[in-house]
Design a protein around this motif. Structure first.
Motif, PDB file in Angstrom:
ATOM      1  N   GLY A 103     -12.188 -43.985  -1.038  1.00  0.00           N
ATOM      2  CA  GLY A 103     -11.272 -43.900  -2.170  1.00  0.00           C
ATOM      3  C   GLY A 103     -11.440 -42.657  -3.023  1.00  0.00           C
ATOM      4  O   GLY A 103     -10.607 -42.397  -3.900  1.00  0.00           O
ATOM      5  N   GLU A 104     -12.471 -41.878  -2.792  1.00  0.00           N
ATOM      6  CA  GLU A 104     -12.687 -40.682  -3.620  1.00  0.00           C
ATOM      7  C   GLU A 104     -11.748 -39.554  -3.195  1.00  0.00           C
ATOM      8  O   GLU A 104     -11.303 -39.471  -2.043  1.00  0.00           O
ATOM      9  N   ARG A 105     -11.490 -38.667  -4.140  1.00  0.00           N
ATOM     10  CA  ARG A 105     -10.567 -37.551  -3.930  1.00  0.00           C
ATOM     11  C   ARG A 105     -11.304 -36.238  -4.189  1.00  0.00           C
ATOM     12  O   ARG A 105     -11.943 -36.081  -5.234  1.00  0.00           O
ATOM     13  N   ILE A 106     -11.194 -35.321  -3.229  1.00  0.00           N
ATOM     14  CA  ILE A 106     -11.803 -33.992  -3.352  1.00  0.00           C
ATOM     15  C   ILE A 106     -10.675 -32.983  -3.552  1.00  0.00           C
ATOM     16  O   ILE A 106      -9.718 -32.933  -2.781  1.00  0.00           O
ATOM     17  N   GLY A 107     -10.800 -32.159  -4.590  1.00  0.00           N
ATOM     18  CA  GLY A 107      -9.745 -31.209  -4.912  1.00  0.00           C
ATOM     19  C   GLY A 107      -9.941 -29.848  -4.265  1.00  0.00           C
ATOM     20  O   GLY A 107     -11.066 -29.430  -3.962  1.00  0.00           O
ATOM     21  N   TYR A 108      -8.822 -29.166  -4.050  1.00  0.00           N
ATOM     22  CA  TYR A 108      -8.852 -27.794  -3.534  1.00  0.00           C
ATOM     23  C   TYR A 108      -7.638 -27.053  -4.068  1.00  0.00           C
ATOM     24  O   TYR A 108      -6.618 -27.660  -4.427  1.00  0.00           O
ATOM     25  N   ASP A 109      -7.723 -25.731  -4.123  1.00  0.00           N
ATOM     26  CA  ASP A 109      -6.619 -24.884  -4.559  1.00  0.00           C
ATOM     27  C   ASP A 109      -5.872 -24.420  -3.314  1.00  0.00           C
ATOM     28  O   ASP A 109      -6.417 -23.654  -2.502  1.00  0.00           O
ATOM     29  N   PRO A 110      -4.627 -24.849  -3.089  1.00  0.00           N
ATOM     30  CA  PRO A 110      -3.919 -24.503  -1.844  1.00  0.00           C
ATOM     31  C   PRO A 110      -3.597 -23.019  -1.713  1.00  0.00           C
ATOM     32  O   PRO A 110      -3.226 -22.571  -0.619  1.00  0.00           O
ATOM     33  N   TRP A 111      -3.753 -22.253  -2.804  1.00  0.00           N
ATOM     34  CA  TRP A 111      -3.548 -20.806  -2.714  1.00  0.00           C
ATOM     35  C   TRP A 111      -4.809 -20.071  -2.277  1.00  0.00           C
ATOM     36  O   TRP A 111      -4.809 -18.840  -2.140  1.00  0.00           O
ATOM     37  N   LEU A 112      -5.890 -20.818  -2.022  1.00  0.00           N
ATOM     38  CA  LEU A 112      -7.158 -20.185  -1.661  1.00  0.00           C
ATOM     39  C   LEU A 112      -7.725 -20.676  -0.336  1.00  0.00           C
ATOM     40  O   LEU A 112      -8.844 -20.315   0.029  1.00  0.00           O
ATOM     41  N   THR A 114      -6.716 -21.861   3.957  1.00  0.00           N
ATOM     42  CA  THR A 114      -5.722 -21.875   5.018  1.00  0.00           C
ATOM     43  C   THR A 114      -5.338 -23.311   5.385  1.00  0.00           C
ATOM     44  O   THR A 114      -6.045 -24.269   5.055  1.00  0.00           O
ATOM     45  N   ARG A 115      -4.242 -23.423   6.100  1.00  0.00           N
ATOM     46  CA  ARG A 115      -3.784 -24.730   6.560  1.00  0.00           C
ATOM     47  C   ARG A 115      -4.775 -25.336   7.546  1.00  0.00           C
ATOM     48  O   ARG A 115      -5.021 -26.552   7.520  1.00  0.00           O
ATOM     49  N   ASP A 116      -5.382 -24.499   8.406  1.00  0.00           N
ATOM     50  CA  ASP A 116      -6.358 -25.011   9.367  1.00  0.00           C
ATOM     51  C   ASP A 116      -7.597 -25.549   8.649  1.00  0.00           C
ATOM     52  O   ASP A 116      -8.153 -26.573   9.042  1.00  0.00           O
ATOM     53  N   TRP A 117      -8.055 -24.840   7.616  1.00  0.00           N
ATOM     54  CA  TRP A 117      -9.197 -25.327   6.834  1.00  0.00           C
ATOM     55  C   TRP A 117      -8.865 -26.687   6.228  1.00  0.00           C
ATOM     56  O   TRP A 117      -9.676 -27.615   6.269  1.00  0.00           O
ATOM     57  N   ARG A 118      -7.666 -26.793   5.695  1.00  0.00           N
ATOM     58  CA  ARG A 118      -7.257 -28.056   5.072  1.00  0.00           C
ATOM     59  C   ARG A 118      -7.251 -29.189   6.088  1.00  0.00           C
ATOM     60  O   ARG A 118      -7.677 -30.312   5.785  1.00  0.00           O
ATOM     61  N   ALA A 119      -6.769 -28.893   7.288  1.00  0.00           N
ATOM     62  CA  ALA A 119      -6.705 -29.937   8.318  1.00  0.00           C
ATOM     63  C   ALA A 119      -8.108 -30.422   8.694  1.00  0.00           C
ATOM     64  O   ALA A 119      -8.339 -31.627   8.827  1.00  0.00           O
ATOM     65  N   ARG A 120      -9.041 -29.483   8.875  1.00  0.00           N
ATOM     66  CA  ARG A 120     -10.411 -29.877   9.221  1.00  0.00           C
ATOM     67  C   ARG A 120     -11.049 -30.716   8.122  1.00  0.00           C
ATOM     68  O   ARG A 120     -11.667 -31.746   8.392  1.00  0.00           O
ATOM     69  N   MET A 121     -10.895 -30.261   6.892  1.00  0.00           N
ATOM     70  CA  MET A 121     -11.504 -30.973   5.781  1.00  0.00           C
ATOM     71  C   MET A 121     -10.859 -32.347   5.589  1.00  0.00           C
ATOM     72  O   MET A 121     -11.556 -33.351   5.337  1.00  0.00           O
ATOM     73  N   SER A 122      -9.562 -32.402   5.738  1.00  0.00           N
ATOM     74  CA  SER A 122      -8.858 -33.682   5.569  1.00  0.00           C
ATOM     75  C   SER A 122      -9.315 -34.700   6.591  1.00  0.00           C
ATOM     76  O   SER A 122      -9.526 -35.877   6.271  1.00  0.00           O
ATOM     77  N   ARG A 123      -9.482 -34.267   7.850  1.00  0.00           N
ATOM     78  CA  ARG A 123      -9.937 -35.187   8.898  1.00  0.00           C
ATOM     79  C   ARG A 123     -11.330 -35.718   8.596  1.00  0.00           C
ATOM     80  O   ARG A 123     -11.606 -36.914   8.735  1.00  0.00           O
ATOM     81  N   ALA A 124     -12.230 -34.827   8.183  1.00  0.00           N
ATOM     82  CA  ALA A 124     -13.601 -35.241   7.913  1.00  0.00           C
ATOM     83  C   ALA A 124     -13.660 -36.231   6.751  1.00  0.00           C
ATOM     84  O   ALA A 124     -14.403 -37.219   6.799  1.00  0.00           O
ATOM     85  N   LEU A 125     -12.877 -35.993   5.724  1.00  0.00           N
ATOM     86  CA  LEU A 125     -12.882 -36.897   4.574  1.00  0.00           C
ATOM     87  C   LEU A 125     -12.208 -38.216   4.918  1.00  0.00           C
ATOM     88  O   LEU A 125     -12.661 -39.292   4.486  1.00  0.00           O
ATOM     89  N   ALA A 126     -11.125 -38.147   5.703  1.00  0.00           N
ATOM     90  CA  ALA A 126     -10.403 -39.375   6.054  1.00  0.00           C
ATOM     91  C   ALA A 126     -11.284 -40.337   6.841  1.00  0.00           C
ATOM     92  O   ALA A 126     -11.176 -41.565   6.696  1.00  0.00           O
ATOM     93  N   GLU A 127     -12.180 -39.774   7.661  1.00  0.00           N
ATOM     94  CA  GLU A 127     -13.094 -40.636   8.420  1.00  0.00           C
ATOM     95  C   GLU A 127     -14.027 -41.428   7.511  1.00  0.00           C
ATOM     96  O   GLU A 127     -14.563 -42.465   7.906  1.00  0.00           O
ATOM     97  N   LYS A 128     -14.193 -40.957   6.273  1.00  0.00           N
ATOM     98  CA  LYS A 128     -15.029 -41.649   5.298  1.00  0.00           C
ATOM     99  C   LYS A 128     -14.197 -42.403   4.263  1.00  0.00           C
ATOM    100  O   LYS A 128     -14.726 -42.897   3.266  1.00  0.00           O
ATOM    101  N   GLY A 129     -12.883 -42.445   4.504  1.00  0.00           N
ATOM    102  CA  GLY A 129     -12.006 -43.143   3.574  1.00  0.00           C
ATOM    103  C   GLY A 129     -11.703 -42.367   2.319  1.00  0.00           C
ATOM    104  O   GLY A 129     -11.186 -42.917   1.340  1.00  0.00           O
ATOM    105  N   ALA A 130     -12.004 -41.074   2.327  1.00  0.00           N
ATOM    106  CA  ALA A 130     -11.738 -40.216   1.170  1.00  0.00           C
ATOM    107  C   ALA A 130     -10.519 -39.338   1.447  1.00  0.00           C
ATOM    108  O   ALA A 130      -9.983 -39.321   2.561  1.00  0.00           O
ATOM    109  N   GLU A 131     -10.101 -38.554   0.441  1.00  0.00           N
ATOM    110  CA  GLU A 131      -8.856 -37.800   0.554  1.00  0.00           C
ATOM    111  C   GLU A 131      -9.047 -36.405  -0.030  1.00  0.00           C
ATOM    112  O   GLU A 131      -9.722 -36.224  -1.046  1.00  0.00           O
ATOM    113  N   LEU A 132      -8.459 -35.411   0.647  1.00  0.00           N
ATOM    114  CA  LEU A 132      -8.414 -34.043   0.137  1.00  0.00           C
ATOM    115  C   LEU A 132      -7.075 -33.860  -0.578  1.00  0.00           C
ATOM    116  O   LEU A 132      -6.022 -34.117   0.005  1.00  0.00           O
ATOM    117  N   VAL A 133      -7.097 -33.423  -1.842  1.00  0.00           N
ATOM    118  CA  VAL A 133      -5.853 -33.332  -2.614  1.00  0.00           C
ATOM    119  C   VAL A 133      -5.737 -31.951  -3.252  1.00  0.00           C
ATOM    120  O   VAL A 133      -6.733 -31.371  -3.701  1.00  0.00           O
TER     121      VAL A 133
END
Length: 593
Positions: A103-112, A114-133
């Motif tokens: 249920g936790e949310r990790i923040g990031y600045d989308p202007w800093l 890449t889309r590939d970085w976001r995808a990797r991080m999102s997958r890793a967090l989703a496996e723990k039930g967390a979210e990249l926002v």
């Protein structure tokens, strides 16, 4: 100060319902050397290196750096607040995955990021039930009270006499490539790509003559250039002509939205996620591919190569004057790291077409030389003393070229171990300088040539062996490189790279020998397939007092003697008196044993 800033940032994260945040060292253009307003990582952690990123939760922090900065990060960053980790060996997504809760949310600045970085991080967090926002505004910007404003320095035309090809022709040529790829328009966000394409230069990033801007290139060669209106002069408007529409930098996002229904080329490795998000929202058809400027920019034309040779000649004159001065003054004990760096700067400033250094000079005495990207400060400034190694890595920005050179000098007498290590580094440097390789091979195929003499003794270094270099642009230029990671880009004629193996003994000394080289066609009659080799651009003496001649082969000594003969031929006519006598002695031939 770090503690107070961390507390303030964590309070903002709590208010936004975030359990963590990521702070990269980059800007919205994915720059390696960032403008002052984008130095968020340095503001928060104190780390001033050019490659790194930090991650924080509400109770922990980590900072990830590459091999160049493993010593520096421990000196600059308080490990109580940020645990130092390795950028390419300790994935940040694993660090977060080990700490987040459902249920936790990790923040990031989308202007800093890449889309590939976001995808990797999102997958890793989703496996723990967390979210990249994504965050709407970077929270550090609101906390940074004295944050510098972006530069308002004017953009200036880069003359055809140095560029070798006018902007209109470049745009037409690249526009034809877009048509071949089925794209109607390409999004350009890299500052060096934009500076190269439009033949413009600026003062917006220290030591790198680029202009803060974005651009759109259309298949018919027309373009839109987005920059601060304060940067636009009548001279610039005349230079760009009718084929380039000038718009404010702030209007870039709204122009992305207007690309609805268009086939848009975007480089997923060089463009940040926010651009993809705007295009997706607008209904554009995204075609992923390399930034169309990257390879043409790396393949220097004949005018740029002529300029590079001329710039390296003038730079070598300054370097030889400096090394003569250092040889005379260093043993007296009156020279320190900052004094030496300032002396070298003054000598470069005497050379025609000099504009700036190409990076902050690395002036490292003794143990400071073991810090790969060391930067002397009044607090760290160390005097040069007898029986000490001194490493100086520096470069110049000239209107006709960019230089980068490293020399390791002994003050007094070296130890046998230092001579052994220096000779191994030199052997690796020579092996790479002499390399002949088939067309189509990348720098990764050559990297081990420079490392083998060190590997033979169970030694190595943690940085790449070579990086690309621009033409009065970035001292670090992609996509070409020489490292174990440089598999993706074959080396091509006209590419300029560094040749810089090294060895570093923490707490004692550092050794690096760096010349720039250009990829050229090999012309040996017996070759059964097309081959490439290197032409050396840098001609400055290598300290023979540090060489163990018994470790050198006859061929290696011959290479060094020919190299030093070329140094005398090129540089001696520009020196007089004691400086010239010093050069002749410093380049005396070694006798093969």
């Amino acid at each position: 100060m770090v503690k107070a800033r961390l507390l303030a940032l964590r309070q903002v994260l709590r208010e936004q319902g975030l359990a963590g945040f990521v702070i990269p060292h980059t800007d919205e253009h994915q720059s390696e050397y960032t403008p002052a307003y984008a130095e968020r990582l340095a503001w928060l952690t104190g780390f001033t290196g050019s490659a790194g990123e930090a991650a924080i939760t509400l109770s922990e922090g980590a900072i990830f750096v590459d091999g160049r900065y493993t010593l520096q990060v421990r000196q600059q960053v308080d490990s109580h607040f940020f645990t130092p980790l390795k950028l390419h060996e300790d994935p940040m997504e694993d660090w977060f995955a080990a700490r987040v809760k459902t249920g936790e949310r990790i923040g990031y600045d989308p202007w800093l990021h890449t889309r590939d970085w976001r995808a990797r991080m999102s997958r890793a967090l989703a496996e723990k039930g967390a979210e990249l926002v994504p965050v709407a505004g970077n929270p550090i910007d609101a906390l940074w009270q004295d944050r510098p404003a972006p530069s308002a320095a004017p953009a200036v035309p880069h003359p055809l006499a140095y560029a070798g090809e006018d902007s209109a022709n470049k745009r037409q040529r690249l526009g034809a490539d877009l048509r071949a790829k089925g794209a109607e328009v390409a999004v350009l966000t890299l500052l060096d790509s934009i500076a190269w394409l439009f033949n413009i230069r600026g003062q917006d990033v220290a030591h790198t003559p680029v202009v803060l801007s974005f651009a759109l290139l259309y298949q018919d060669g027309r373009a839109k250039l987005f920059l601060d209106p304060a940067k636009v002069t009548p001279e610039l408007q005349t230079h760009l002509g009718d084929g380039v529409e000038l718009l404010s930098r702030d209007s870039f996002v709204s122009e992305l939205v207007r690309l609805s229904g268009k086939k848009v080329l975007v480089d997923p490795r060089k463009t940040h996620a926010a651009v993809f998000d705007r295009l997706d929202d607008a209904g554009a058809e995204i075609i992923t591919g390399d930034d169309p400027c990257i390879l043409p920019k790396a393949r220097k034309n004949s005018v740029e190569l002529k300029g590079a040779r001329s710039a390296h000649l003038r730079d070598a004159i300054a370097m030889c004057k400096f090394l003569y001065w250092l040889d005379r003054e260093g043993p007296k004990g009156t020279v320190d790291e900052l004094t030496a760096a300032n002396k070298l700067l003054r000598l470069r400033q005497e050379q025609p077409l000099f504009q700036d250094t190409s990076f902050d000079t690395i002036s490292g005495a003794g143990p400071n030389g073991a810090i790969v990207h060391y930067r002397a400060t009044p607090e760290s400034n160390r005097p040069l003393q007898p029986d000490m190694l001194y490493l100086v890595d520096s470069g110049g920005q000239y209107l006709d070229g960019t230089t980068d050179i490293t020399r390791t000098i002994v003050i007094g007498s070296p130890t046998e171990e230092q001579k052994d290590r220096f000779t191994r580094v030199l052997k690796g440097h020579i092996a790479l300088a002499q390399a002949r390789f088939p067309k189509g091979r990348s720098g990764a195929h050559l990297d081990s040539l420079a490392r083998k003499p060190l590997w033979d003794a169970g030694l190595d270094y943690d940085h790449g062996t070579g990086h690309g270099v621009g033409s009065y642009l970035g001292v670090h230029e992609g996509p070409q490189g020489i490292s174990r990671l440089s598999f993706s880009t074959p080396l091509e004629e006209g590419m300029i790279l560094s040749n810089e193996p090294g060895y570093y003994k923490p707490g004692e000394y550092g050794i690096r020998i760096e010349n720039l080289v250009v990829v050229t066609e090999s012309r040996i009659d017996e070759e059964e397939r097309p081959m490439l080799t290197f032409e050396t651009l840098t001609y400055v003496p290598i300290d023979t007092r540090l060489i163990n001649e018994y470790m050198m082969s006859g061929a290696e000594i011959t290479w060094l003697n020919i190299y030093h003969a070329k140094v005398r031929e090129l540089i001696a006519p520009h020196l007089d008196g004691e400086e010239k006598a010093w050069l002749l002695k410093a380049t005396e031939s070694l006798m093969a044993l």
